[in-house]
Enzyme design. Structure first.
Site, mmCIF file in Angstrom:
data_model
loop_
_atom_site.group_PDB
_atom_site.id
_atom_site.type_symbol
_atom_site.label_atom_id
_atom_site.label_comp_id
_atom_site.label_asym_id
_atom_site.label_seq_id
_atom_site.Cartn_x
_atom_site.Cartn_y
_atom_site.Cartn_z
ATOM 1 N N ALA A 10 0.823 -1.217 0.000
ATOM 2 C CA ALA A 10 0.000 0.000 0.000
ATOM 3 C C ALA A 10 0.854 1.262 0.000
ATOM 4 O O ALA A 10 0.325 2.376 0.015
ATOM 5 C CB ALA A 10 -0.927 -0.008 1.214
ATOM 6 N N ASP A 150 19.882 2.089 -9.068
ATOM 7 C CA ASP A 150 21.200 2.692 -9.337
ATOM 8 C C ASP A 150 21.591 2.514 -10.807
ATOM 9 O O ASP A 150 22.196 3.400 -11.415
ATOM 10 C CB ASP A 150 22.263 2.042 -8.428
ATOM 11 C CG ASP A 150 21.955 2.246 -6.958
ATOM 12 O OD1 ASP A 150 21.491 3.343 -6.604
ATOM 13 O OD2 ASP A 150 22.144 1.302 -6.174
ATOM 14 N N HIS A 177 24.276 -0.345 -1.780
ATOM 15 C CA HIS A 177 23.263 0.647 -2.136
ATOM 16 C C HIS A 177 23.196 1.758 -1.083
ATOM 17 O O HIS A 177 22.212 1.907 -0.375
ATOM 18 C CB HIS A 177 21.888 -0.015 -2.325
ATOM 19 C CG HIS A 177 20.814 0.984 -2.653
ATOM 20 N ND1 HIS A 177 20.782 1.690 -3.839
ATOM 21 C CD2 HIS A 177 19.760 1.443 -1.932
ATOM 22 C CE1 HIS A 177 19.761 2.511 -3.832
ATOM 23 N NE2 HIS A 177 19.122 2.399 -2.688
HETATM 24 P P1 NAD Z 1 6.129 4.242 2.275
HETATM 25 O O1 NAD Z 1 6.110 4.730 3.688
HETATM 26 O O2 NAD Z 1 5.425 5.044 1.255
HETATM 27 O O3 NAD Z 1 5.551 2.770 2.198
HETATM 28 C C1 NAD Z 1 5.982 1.760 3.052
HETATM 29 C C2 NAD Z 1 4.842 0.813 3.294
HETATM 30 O O4 NAD Z 1 5.319 -0.205 4.167
HETATM 31 C C3 NAD Z 1 3.628 1.467 3.994
HETATM 32 O O5 NAD Z 1 2.456 1.227 3.239
HETATM 33 C C4 NAD Z 1 3.587 0.797 5.339
HETATM 34 O O6 NAD Z 1 2.280 0.629 5.856
HETATM 35 C C5 NAD Z 1 4.232 -0.537 5.018
HETATM 36 N N1 NAD Z 1 4.688 -1.264 6.189
HETATM 37 C C6 NAD Z 1 5.206 -0.802 7.349
HETATM 38 N N2 NAD Z 1 5.434 -1.812 8.198
HETATM 39 C C7 NAD Z 1 5.066 -2.953 7.562
HETATM 40 C C8 NAD Z 1 5.054 -4.319 7.912
HETATM 41 N N3 NAD Z 1 5.477 -4.735 9.091
HETATM 42 N N4 NAD Z 1 4.587 -5.194 7.015
HETATM 43 C C9 NAD Z 1 4.159 -4.796 5.788
HETATM 44 N N5 NAD Z 1 4.138 -3.504 5.398
HETATM 45 C C10 NAD Z 1 4.587 -2.608 6.278
HETATM 46 O O7 NAD Z 1 7.682 4.050 1.874
HETATM 47 P P2 NAD Z 1 8.283 3.854 0.410
HETATM 48 O O8 NAD Z 1 8.603 5.180 -0.160
HETATM 49 O O9 NAD Z 1 7.421 2.922 -0.346
HETATM 50 O O10 NAD Z 1 9.697 3.157 0.762
HETATM 51 C C11 NAD Z 1 9.738 1.872 1.317
HETATM 52 C C12 NAD Z 1 11.171 1.445 1.570
HETATM 53 O O11 NAD Z 1 11.893 1.306 0.334
HETATM 54 C C13 NAD Z 1 11.996 2.439 2.403
HETATM 55 O O12 NAD Z 1 12.769 1.723 3.331
HETATM 56 C C14 NAD Z 1 12.890 3.101 1.379
HETATM 57 O O13 NAD Z 1 14.080 3.609 1.956
HETATM 58 C C15 NAD Z 1 13.159 1.955 0.455
HETATM 59 N N6 NAD Z 1 13.654 2.308 -0.883
HETATM 60 C C16 NAD Z 1 14.619 1.521 -1.427
HETATM 61 C C17 NAD Z 1 15.102 1.782 -2.689
HETATM 62 C C18 NAD Z 1 16.155 0.908 -3.303
HETATM 63 O O14 NAD Z 1 16.776 1.318 -4.287
HETATM 64 N N7 NAD Z 1 16.381 -0.303 -2.836
HETATM 65 C C19 NAD Z 1 14.605 2.871 -3.407
HETATM 66 C C20 NAD Z 1 13.620 3.660 -2.833
HETATM 67 C C21 NAD Z 1 13.156 3.381 -1.557
HETATM 68 C C1 LMR Z 2 17.137 5.609 -3.437
HETATM 69 O O1 LMR Z 2 18.254 5.335 -3.832
HETATM 70 O O2 LMR Z 2 16.413 6.434 -4.022
HETATM 71 C C2 LMR Z 2 16.571 4.899 -2.243
HETATM 72 O O3 LMR Z 2 17.531 4.116 -1.614
HETATM 73 C C3 LMR Z 2 15.854 5.783 -1.298
HETATM 74 C C4 LMR Z 2 16.745 6.725 -0.546
HETATM 75 O O4 LMR Z 2 16.652 6.756 0.674
HETATM 76 O O5 LMR Z 2 17.517 7.452 -1.168
#
Ligand code: NAD
Ligand code: LMR
Length: 326
Positions: A10, A150, A177
């Site tokens: 979500a 990336d 990352h």
């Molecule tokens: P967000 O807050 O919009 O969405 C996160 C979702 O996780 C929410 O809907 C929340 O309810 C849900 N959540 C929280 N606890 C949970 C649980 N125990 N079980 C299931 N769902 C749960 O955040 P976002 O912008 O979607 O980012 C999510 C994650 O992805 C962050 O940690 C962010 O840093 C990471 N991210 C990683 C990359 C990457 O390159 N790997 C890139 C962007 C973001």
């Molecule tokens: C990204 O690279 O955009 C993600 O890892 C989110 C962040 O925290 O920068």
């Protein structure tokens, strides 16, 4: 029949990622799990006239049914950064969230390919691996840190600079990352030999800190979501494509080096000067069981050599923190 479970479905990434996965004919069941709002997201997506059945599951009581017998579990659950934060600052909250989801996967979908998006990826991947080891179901070939954003950024930024369509620019991005652990290999990209050293350093820095650019622009409203959904869907669908259709695809991804070939492991040791790194992003050929072959780093410019040496200590600390998380 391919069941994909999105945990955090979500959220800012989860919703567009689920939309992109819903478009794939490779997916037969799209299972959406979150602690809030998944019934609505699932009802909405279920009206799209593609093959997959969509189910929504909300709250810990419904985690087992959500994840049971999944072929692939994609995890973008957890909190995103705000300006001024590092990815490591998210560890306190996200480590526990990821461990809980990994525990459910180890119990109810032990053969699933695990695609970890939640930050800090350098640490959350070792957390998942440790959970699978504890449940005696660990196969390092099946657990991936998703670093595709990336690679996507590198194509875009380099393409802009050398005047090529980003689609035609392929740049390996290795290491981890976060910041200086993100290691783009510009010297291996055709056309970058025309760039000045200043341009190379500037674009390298932009790739390493591209996430901060988005965090700053969103000004407290989170981090990259739409580009991450694009990148996450590309990676997950490539994993499925390789497993189901046997298509050979190579993606850079952060893996346990136990899954890598000896020459690839040796190349990490040589490039970083550190023989104790246990996780690293490498170019990986995907196959029916996940990692089929991890390729060596290849040649590096003198500048890239300095980047690889600088990345080792931070990456090692991130890995140790994740592996030790209880
Ligand atoms: P967000 O807050 O919009 O969405 C996160 C979702 O996780 C929410 O809907 C929340 O309810 C849900 N959540 C929280 N606890 C949970 C649980 N125990 N079980 C299931 N769902 C749960 O955040 P976002 O912008 O979607 O980012 C999510 C994650 O992805 C962050 O940690 C962010 O840093 C990471 N991210 C990683 C990359 C990457 O390159 N790997 C890139 C962007 C973001
Ligand atoms: C990204 O690279 O955009 C993600 O890892 C989110 C962040 O925290 O920068």
């Amino acid at each position: 029949m391919v069941k994909v479970t999105v945990c955090g479905a979500a959220g800012g990434i989860g919703q567009p990622l689920s939309l992109l996965l819903k478009q794939s004919e490779l997916v037969s069941h799209l299972s959406l799990y979150d602690i809030v709002n998944t019934p609505g997201v699932a009802a909405d997506l279920s009206h799209i006239n593609t093959k997959s059945k969509v189910t929504g599951h909300v709250g810990a009581d419904q985690l087992e049914e959500a994840i049971k017998d999944s072929d692939i579990v994609v995890i973008p659950a957890g909190v995103p950064r705000k300006p001024g934060m590092t990815r490591d600052d998210l560890f306190k909250i996200n480590a526990g969230i990821v461990r809980g989801l990994a525990t459910a996967a180890a119990k109810f979908a032990p053969k699933a390919f695990m695609c970890i998006i939640s930050n800090p990826v350098n640490s959350t991947v070792p957390i998942v691996a440790e959970v699978f080891k504890k449940h005696n179901v660990y196969d390092p070939r099946r657990i991936f840190g998703v670093t595709t954003l990336d690679i996507v950024r590198a194509s875009t930024f380099i393409g802009e600079l050398i005047g090529k369509s980003p689609k035609d620019v392929e740049c390996k991005v290795l290491g981890g990352h976060s910041g200086i652990t993100i290691l783009p290999l510009l010297s291996q990209v055709p056309g970058t030999d025309k760039l000045s050293q200043e341009q190379i350093e500037k674009v390298t820095n932009r790739i390493q800190f591209g996430g901060d650019e988005v965090v700053k622009a969103k000004d407290g409203a989170g981090s990259a979501t739409l580009s991450m959904a694009f990148a996450g869907a590309r990676f997950a669908l490539n994993v499925i494509e390789a497993a189901v259709n046997g298509t050979s695809v190579t993606e850079c991804t952060y893996i346990d080096l136990a899954a890598a070939d000896a020459d690839a492991v040796q190349s990490v040791k040589e490039a970083t000067g550190d023989d104790s790194l246990t996780y690293f992003s490498l170019p990986v050929e995907l196959g029916p069981n996940g990692v089929k072959k991890a390729f060596p780093i290849g040649s590096l410019s003198d500048y890239e050599k300095t980047l690889f040496t600088a990345a080792g200590a931070e990456l090692k600390g991130n890995i140790a923190k994740g592996a030790a998380f209880e």
